[in-house]
Design an enzyme around this catalytic site. Sequence first.
Site, PDB file in Angstrom:
ATOM      1  N   ARG A 158       0.833  -1.204   0.000  1.00 19.54           N
ATOM      2  CA  ARG A 158       0.000   0.000   0.000  1.00 19.54           C
ATOM      3  C   ARG A 158       0.865   1.250   0.000  1.00 19.54           C
ATOM      4  NH1 ARG A 158       0.861   2.263   4.754  1.00 19.54           N
ATOM      5  NH2 ARG A 158       1.113   1.005   6.647  1.00 19.54           N
TER       6      ARG A 158
ATOM      7  N   ILE B 148       4.387   3.992   8.038  1.00 16.68           N
ATOM      8  CA  ILE B 148       4.113   2.991   9.063  1.00 16.68           C
ATOM      9  C   ILE B 148       2.890   3.381   9.884  1.00 16.68           C
ATOM     10  CG2 ILE B 148       5.582   4.067  10.834  1.00 16.68           C
ATOM     11  CD1 ILE B 148       6.440   1.167  11.616  1.00 16.68           C
ATOM     12  N   THR B 149       2.102   2.382  10.263  1.00 16.17           N
ATOM     13  CA  THR B 149       0.967   2.619  11.139  1.00 16.17           C
ATOM     14  C   THR B 149       0.733   1.391  12.009  1.00 16.17           C
ATOM     15  OG1 THR B 149      -1.287   3.495  11.245  1.00 16.17           O
ATOM     16  CG2 THR B 149      -0.866   1.756   9.627  1.00 16.17           C
TER      17      THR B 149
ATOM     18  N   HIS C  27      -2.147  -1.322  13.642  1.00 13.32           N
ATOM     19  CA  HIS C  27      -3.492  -1.891  13.586  1.00 13.32           C
ATOM     20  C   HIS C  27      -3.663  -2.825  14.774  1.00 13.32           C
ATOM     21  CE1 HIS C  27      -4.353  -0.138   9.809  1.00 13.32           C
ATOM     22  NE2 HIS C  27      -3.564  -0.905   9.097  1.00 13.32           N
TER      23      HIS C  27
ATOM     24  N   ALA D 131      -6.656   6.891   9.816  1.00 10.72           N
ATOM     25  CA  ALA D 131      -5.545   6.767   8.871  1.00 10.72           C
ATOM     26  C   ALA D 131      -6.015   6.134   7.571  1.00 10.72           C
ATOM     27  CB  ALA D 131      -4.419   5.924   9.474  1.00 10.72           C
ATOM     28  N   ILE D 132      -5.318   6.466   6.489  1.00 11.40           N
ATOM     29  CA  ILE D 132      -5.631   5.926   5.161  1.00 11.40           C
ATOM     30  C   ILE D 132      -4.346   5.442   4.505  1.00 11.40           C
ATOM     31  CG2 ILE D 132      -6.434   6.483   2.826  1.00 11.40           C
ATOM     32  CD1 ILE D 132      -8.334   8.514   4.069  1.00 11.40           C
TER      33      ILE D 132
ATOM     34  N   ALA E 193      -8.375   3.044   8.628  1.00  9.77           N
ATOM     35  CA  ALA E 193      -8.447   2.570  10.007  1.00  9.77           C
ATOM     36  C   ALA E 193      -8.885   3.738  10.883  1.00  9.77           C
ATOM     37  CB  ALA E 193      -7.099   2.030  10.471  1.00  9.77           C
TER      38      ALA E 193
ATOM     39  N   CYS F  21       2.404   7.238  10.598  1.00  8.11           N
ATOM     40  CA  CYS F  21       2.247   7.752   9.234  1.00  8.11           C
ATOM     41  C   CYS F  21       3.393   8.663   8.820  1.00  8.11           C
ATOM     42  CB  CYS F  21       0.911   8.482   9.078  1.00  8.11           C
ATOM     43  SG  CYS F  21      -0.512   7.434   9.489  1.00  8.11           S
TER      44      CYS F  21
END
Length: 215
Positions: free
Chosen positions: A56, A60-61, A63, A124-125, A139, A155
């Site tokens: 994607r 960094i994120t 979940h 977040a996208i 998310a 992000c």
Amino acid sequence: MDDVQEMRSPRTLHGGLEARHSSPSYTLGKRRTDHNLLIPEADLKGLGAELHYTQRGGDITFHGPHQAILYPIISLRSIGIGARNYVETLERSMLEFASVYGVKARAGHKGETGVWVGDRKIGAIGVRISSGITSHGLAFNIDPDLKYFEHIVPCGIADKEVTSLRRETDDMLLPSEEVIHEQLVSCLAKAFSYDDVVWKEDPSFILDNQEEYKD
């Protein structure tokens, strides 16, 4: 199994929506910005978390439990919009959802994709578009353990906080996460002008549709 929904519009367009319910994990986008993970990867096991590399966009994120994570699978060619418009529509769906609970959110400023409450990020996208078909998605923080975000530069945006629906609504009694999830799905369907959402137990229809849209 992941929940899978089918969305229908008056234009007879069919899209798919996967609802991901994650165990704690950090994901990196295709740019591989490992430097925004602030602890050694070997230490993640002690946090009960994993690191995953994805294709994607975005940085960094995190979940994990108590997030609403939606992965729309839509043919952008069929609905006649481009990548930027698609991302903006995801943002609008989260803004609409936040407003249900009286939270005054905003879309990110330049370089700040996602949804914010002041300078605190709540949604977040990160998307991938291949042959006009979308994957990955959004998310929205309902009530995750925000301490997980302390181990990354979320992000890739430094010096910004992360927040949640629980934090922004103080003592408001929130409904069950199942109800919250359905509300977010409804906001997403509205943003894309779908008028019907049908639950599916078998995700194979998504794969069939993706095959149809391939070049």
